[in-house]
Design a protein around this motif. Sequence first.
Motif, PDB file in Angstrom:
ATOM      1  N   ARG A 196     -13.028 -38.445 -22.752  1.00  0.00           N
ATOM      2  CA  ARG A 196     -12.145 -37.276 -22.654  1.00  0.00           C
ATOM      3  C   ARG A 196     -12.850 -36.062 -22.068  1.00  0.00           C
ATOM      4  O   ARG A 196     -12.223 -35.269 -21.362  1.00  0.00           O
ATOM      5  CB  ARG A 196     -11.596 -36.899 -24.040  1.00  0.00           C
ATOM      6  CG  ARG A 196     -10.640 -37.896 -24.626  1.00  0.00           C
ATOM      7  CD  ARG A 196      -9.801 -37.265 -25.735  1.00  0.00           C
ATOM      8  NE  ARG A 196     -10.604 -36.604 -26.748  1.00  0.00           N
ATOM      9  CZ  ARG A 196     -11.138 -37.196 -27.799  1.00  0.00           C
ATOM     10  NH1 ARG A 196     -10.976 -38.505 -27.962  1.00  0.00           N
ATOM     11  NH2 ARG A 196     -11.838 -36.525 -28.695  1.00  0.00           N
ATOM     12  N   TYR A 197     -14.139 -35.887 -22.354  1.00  0.00           N
ATOM     13  CA  TYR A 197     -14.778 -34.618 -22.050  1.00  0.00           C
ATOM     14  C   TYR A 197     -15.794 -34.647 -20.916  1.00  0.00           C
ATOM     15  O   TYR A 197     -16.004 -33.625 -20.255  1.00  0.00           O
ATOM     16  CB  TYR A 197     -15.457 -34.069 -23.308  1.00  0.00           C
ATOM     17  CG  TYR A 197     -14.486 -33.719 -24.405  1.00  0.00           C
ATOM     18  CD1 TYR A 197     -13.521 -32.742 -24.207  1.00  0.00           C
ATOM     19  CD2 TYR A 197     -14.530 -34.361 -25.645  1.00  0.00           C
ATOM     20  CE1 TYR A 197     -12.611 -32.415 -25.210  1.00  0.00           C
ATOM     21  CE2 TYR A 197     -13.639 -34.040 -26.651  1.00  0.00           C
ATOM     22  CZ  TYR A 197     -12.682 -33.068 -26.434  1.00  0.00           C
ATOM     23  OH  TYR A 197     -11.788 -32.750 -27.418  1.00  0.00           O
ATOM     24  N   PHE A 198     -16.452 -35.776 -20.682  1.00  0.00           N
ATOM     25  CA  PHE A 198     -17.558 -35.749 -19.731  1.00  0.00           C
ATOM     26  C   PHE A 198     -17.097 -35.402 -18.315  1.00  0.00           C
ATOM     27  O   PHE A 198     -17.782 -34.679 -17.593  1.00  0.00           O
ATOM     28  CB  PHE A 198     -18.310 -37.084 -19.716  1.00  0.00           C
ATOM     29  CG  PHE A 198     -19.541 -37.032 -18.857  1.00  0.00           C
ATOM     30  CD1 PHE A 198     -20.721 -36.508 -19.354  1.00  0.00           C
ATOM     31  CD2 PHE A 198     -19.527 -37.465 -17.535  1.00  0.00           C
ATOM     32  CE1 PHE A 198     -21.858 -36.426 -18.557  1.00  0.00           C
ATOM     33  CE2 PHE A 198     -20.653 -37.396 -16.741  1.00  0.00           C
ATOM     34  CZ  PHE A 198     -21.818 -36.869 -17.251  1.00  0.00           C
ATOM     35  N   HIS A 248     -31.267 -35.381 -18.489  1.00  0.00           N
ATOM     36  CA  HIS A 248     -30.116 -35.986 -19.162  1.00  0.00           C
ATOM     37  C   HIS A 248     -29.543 -35.034 -20.205  1.00  0.00           C
ATOM     38  O   HIS A 248     -28.317 -34.927 -20.350  1.00  0.00           O
ATOM     39  CB  HIS A 248     -30.533 -37.303 -19.830  1.00  0.00           C
ATOM     40  CG  HIS A 248     -29.397 -38.022 -20.487  1.00  0.00           C
ATOM     41  ND1 HIS A 248     -28.340 -38.549 -19.784  1.00  0.00           N
ATOM     42  CD2 HIS A 248     -29.142 -38.281 -21.805  1.00  0.00           C
ATOM     43  CE1 HIS A 248     -27.486 -39.108 -20.620  1.00  0.00           C
ATOM     44  NE2 HIS A 248     -27.947 -38.951 -21.846  1.00  0.00           N
ATOM     45  N   ALA A 249     -30.400 -34.312 -20.897  1.00  0.00           N
ATOM     46  CA  ALA A 249     -29.934 -33.384 -21.934  1.00  0.00           C
ATOM     47  C   ALA A 249     -29.024 -32.308 -21.358  1.00  0.00           C
ATOM     48  O   ALA A 249     -28.037 -31.914 -21.985  1.00  0.00           O
ATOM     49  CB  ALA A 249     -31.125 -32.755 -22.644  1.00  0.00           C
ATOM     50  N   THR A 250     -29.338 -31.811 -20.163  1.00  0.00           N
ATOM     51  CA  THR A 250     -28.487 -30.786 -19.559  1.00  0.00           C
ATOM     52  C   THR A 250     -27.097 -31.336 -19.251  1.00  0.00           C
ATOM     53  O   THR A 250     -26.098 -30.612 -19.364  1.00  0.00           O
ATOM     54  CB  THR A 250     -29.110 -30.229 -18.271  1.00  0.00           C
ATOM     55  OG1 THR A 250     -29.234 -31.271 -17.293  1.00  0.00           O
ATOM     56  CG2 THR A 250     -30.468 -29.611 -18.535  1.00  0.00           C
ATOM     57  N   LEU A 251     -27.040 -32.609 -18.869  1.00  0.00           N
ATOM     58  CA  LEU A 251     -25.745 -33.225 -18.583  1.00  0.00           C
ATOM     59  C   LEU A 251     -24.975 -33.504 -19.870  1.00  0.00           C
ATOM     60  O   LEU A 251     -23.743 -33.497 -19.874  1.00  0.00           O
ATOM     61  CB  LEU A 251     -25.947 -34.521 -17.796  1.00  0.00           C
ATOM     62  CG  LEU A 251     -26.656 -34.349 -16.444  1.00  0.00           C
ATOM     63  CD1 LEU A 251     -26.911 -35.707 -15.809  1.00  0.00           C
ATOM     64  CD2 LEU A 251     -25.832 -33.473 -15.510  1.00  0.00           C
ATOM     65  N   VAL A 252     -25.687 -33.760 -20.948  1.00  0.00           N
ATOM     66  CA  VAL A 252     -25.040 -33.940 -22.252  1.00  0.00           C
ATOM     67  C   VAL A 252     -24.419 -32.622 -22.714  1.00  0.00           C
ATOM     68  O   VAL A 252     -23.277 -32.584 -23.192  1.00  0.00           O
ATOM     69  CB  VAL A 252     -26.051 -34.438 -23.298  1.00  0.00           C
ATOM     70  CG1 VAL A 252     -25.430 -34.435 -24.692  1.00  0.00           C
ATOM     71  CG2 VAL A 252     -26.530 -35.847 -22.950  1.00  0.00           C
ATOM     72  N   MET A 253     -25.154 -31.522 -22.553  1.00  0.00           N
ATOM     73  CA  MET A 253     -24.688 -30.246 -23.072  1.00  0.00           C
ATOM     74  C   MET A 253     -23.572 -29.632 -22.241  1.00  0.00           C
ATOM     75  O   MET A 253     -22.707 -28.917 -22.776  1.00  0.00           O
ATOM     76  CB  MET A 253     -25.856 -29.265 -23.157  1.00  0.00           C
ATOM     77  CG  MET A 253     -25.494 -27.890 -23.709  1.00  0.00           C
ATOM     78  SD  MET A 253     -24.825 -27.941 -25.407  1.00  0.00           S
ATOM     79  CE  MET A 253     -26.360 -27.920 -26.351  1.00  0.00           C
TER      80      MET A 253
END
Length: 283
Positions: free
Chosen positions: A13-15, A108-113
């Motif tokens: 839903r969000y990515f 990867h963390a920046t893309l998660v946040m």
Amino acid sequence: MAPPVVRGTAAWRYFGDFRDLLLAGQILVLQVAHPIVAAGVRDHSDYTEDPWTRLMRTGASLSIYVYGGSDGARYEAERLRKLHRKFTGFTGGRRYSALHPGAYAWVHATLVMAPVDAQRFFGRPMSTSELDEYYAQMCDVGRLLGVRAQDLPSSWPEFEQYYRETISSFGPNETISTLFETIRTVRKPWSGLPDSWWRRIQKGHARVQMFLIRATLPTELRARLGLEWTARDERCFARFRRAVRLIGFAVPPALRTAHMRWVGRLNVWLRAHPRAYRFLARR
């Protein structure tokens, strides 16, 4: 174990929400604020010469490993690891690798946040249960991409702390300055676009991008980078947020990620038909 990324789950839903695109500049700044990522981009990236192609390749890659199904995600993960093995060099007198575990995890963390920030700024903040599911799913994606389990915290609250602590060590660097200059002087995406038109578009594009970067970067990092933020800017951003929020609520949830899901499926098909992929790549 997290549920797979399928229709209805948090990552689905969000990515790929279209509002995530508003944080593209913020993501780039946060990534190249990391010293090793900055060195790799400085030495190996062609984004200053051809930012539009680079942007399309990045979007295609993201769409595959979240919306391309398990086979597509595995293929893209292997391709990315193979590509990044070649990116090595020296920074500060020490050898670096683009696959340095901490730097690789940070990207990867920046893309998660980013989708979490996008919902906080421009939509409805994710609930605790949504955050837990979303983070678990994105950790699975990270492991598929080669991020070591020990390099990403095990829970969302721990991830938030890791994120804040990592950013607290960042400051200005040459690659960030080059990024800002590229935003201001970016070349036109299509040679047939009249120069007189592009000059107007370029100026507006740079103003909007830099405004969104200043608006969405963590306050402390914004200050360390010397980016001004005034009460007037805050009021302008509040109005912008309300407008985007209204547009987002008017779009049915399934359509908010339709573009990324379509690109994901297209790229999986292209990987299975290499002749078509090579033809489009040449074009």
